[in-house]
Design an enzyme around this catalytic site. Structure first.
Site, mmCIF file in Angstrom:
data_model
loop_
_atom_site.group_PDB
_atom_site.id
_atom_site.type_symbol
_atom_site.label_atom_id
_atom_site.label_comp_id
_atom_site.label_asym_id
_atom_site.label_seq_id
_atom_site.Cartn_x
_atom_site.Cartn_y
_atom_site.Cartn_z
ATOM 1 N N CYS A 106 0.633 -1.350 0.109
ATOM 2 C CA CYS A 106 -0.050 -0.087 0.109
ATOM 3 C C CYS A 106 0.854 1.131 -0.126
ATOM 4 C CB CYS A 106 -0.872 0.114 1.279
ATOM 5 S SG CYS A 106 -1.697 -1.481 1.571
HETATM 6 O O1 KQY Z 1 -4.187 -0.259 2.622
HETATM 7 C C1 KQY Z 1 -4.364 0.757 1.920
HETATM 8 N N1 KQY Z 1 -4.053 0.504 0.754
HETATM 9 C C2 KQY Z 1 -4.350 1.919 2.631
HETATM 10 C C3 KQY Z 1 -4.887 2.220 3.687
HETATM 11 C C4 KQY Z 1 -5.062 3.462 4.239
HETATM 12 C C5 KQY Z 1 -5.642 3.613 5.662
HETATM 13 C C6 KQY Z 1 -5.772 5.063 5.881
HETATM 14 N N2 KQY Z 1 -5.711 5.176 7.276
#
Ligand code: KQY
Length: 373
Positions: free
Chosen positions: A358
């Site tokens: 992420c």
């Molecule tokens: O897992 C993701 N792609 C992003 C998570 C974002 C969490 C925001 N606090």
């Protein structure tokens, strides 16, 4: 300057490559907001440094950082990591960066989806998200890469995986969630994905990882390792709320074929024992009304499938799990014999709501000269 393009990647002969195809480099954003990252984001910054340094062994890394933290990031990161000043709302480059597409001549273009912080005012993680929504274009501009902009289609990079050979995998939980594109039905969403990712077939998993605050992004439950081969986050514990979600994904994928007509080879990658936020960790986060609470006892959506594939390496999140960490390393070493598996203790990243995949976004290798004119 990079140009905004008309038309679609499909019409222009472009496709989203698999992450396992060769990269030019990797983009990341420096974590800073203290209402998501505990203790002034200092522990998260150290974890991001470890991820950046690990990836930089295999490909170029660019870290984007606010003016306020520029000197700090520059000092912590090795000189061969490029640090550029860029405004953001948080640090999830997978979701706010461009999705890159390539053609057979090796040209690279970007896609700038609309970003609404995983759900906008309905169930998004924070408000505002305006700076994040500009990042895809800014990255393309820095790289002189022309880009397609979708004014009216919300999507995040973590919501899609492709094999580079005509197949994309997504989750219904995320893509059909009312907080993304409620003006479109499933067929319209599928058609948009086909036109922009340059794919012929979309595989729709029902769900992702239990309690994933992205509305269950696909990149936390599976990862394409090569065409026809995926890992799937799994649990043998039938009482775990993750069990029915992973079982449904397994059953669905087992009876499907990809765009090339292949059955998928599915490797089950057991999730770590539940990662719960401790009282001390919770108390380290600044509480404000417009962001998600980080309460003691909350379970985080931890999964080993959220790794990053670098040119000759796999950067894998670890959780200090006595059984599952080493099993995940062993499995990935067998699946990727040509890449080095590098584990990074990632608790500080999962505490912020995501993991290594992420916070990274790969830029495919350019085979032609697209230089600054
Ligand atoms: O897992 C993701 N792609 C992003 C998570 C974002 C969490 C925001 N606090």
């Amino acid at each position: 300057m990079a140009k905004k393009l008309e038309g679609t990647p499909w019409q222009d002969g472009f496709r989203m490559p698999g992450e396992f195809e060769e990269h030019e480099g990797c983009w990341m954003i420096w974590p800073e907001r203290t209402d998501n990252w505990r203790l002034g984001a200092k522990p998260a910054q150290q974890a991001f440094v470890k991820v950046a340094e690990a990836i930089a062994k295999y490909e170029k890394v660019t870290m984007c950082v606010s003016a306020r933290q520029y000197e700090v990031a520059r000092q912590y990161l090795s000189p061969h990591i490029r640090v550029v000043e860029l405004s953001s709302n948080d640090a999830w480059m997978r979701d706010v960066g461009p999705t890159f597409v390539v053609n057979d001549q090796g040209e690279v273009r970007g896609i700038d989806w609309r970003f609404n912080a995983w759900g906008g005012l309905l169930d998004g993680a924070y408000f505002p998200w305006d700076k994040d929504d500009q990042i895809a274009r800014k990255v393309c501009d820095m790289e002189n890469i022309d880009y397609y902009t979708l004014e009216d289609f919300v999507l995040e990079g973590g919501a899609i995986h492709t094999d580079g050979e005509g197949t994309a995998i997504v989750t219904e939980a995320c893509l059909l969630h009312e907080s993304r594109n409620p003006h479109m039905n499933k067929a319209e969403i599928e058609n948009t994905l086909k036109m922009y990712l340059g794919v012929e077939k979309i595989l729709w998993l029902p769900n992702g990882i239990y309690l994933d605050e992205t509305n269950e992004h696909v990149d936390n439950i599976i990862h394409y390792c090569k065409p026809g081969v995926i890992v799937l986050a799994w649990t043998d514990d039938v009482t775990d709320p993750q069990y029915p979600l992973s079982k449904a994904a397994y059953d669905y994928l087992s009876q499907e074929v990809d765009a090339k007509g292949r059955k998928l080879q599915i490797h089950k990658l057991h999730i770590p024992n539940p990662i719960l936020i401790t009282k001390q960790e919770s108390e380290g986060v600044d509480r404000v009304p417009s962001t998600l609470p980080r309460n003691a006892g909350d379970r985080q959506a931890a999964s080993y499938a959220n790794f990053y594939i670098a040119n000759h390496g796999i950067i894998l999140p670890l959780f200090n799990d006595p059984i599952h960490d080493s099993k995940a390393i062993e499995q990935l070493e067998a699946i990727f014999p040509e890449r080095e598996v590098v584990g990074i203790y990632a608790r500080e990243i999962i505490l912020g709501g995501g993991n290594i995949h992420c916070i990274t976004q790969q830029q495919p290798k350019r085979m032609t000269k697209q230089s600054f004119q």
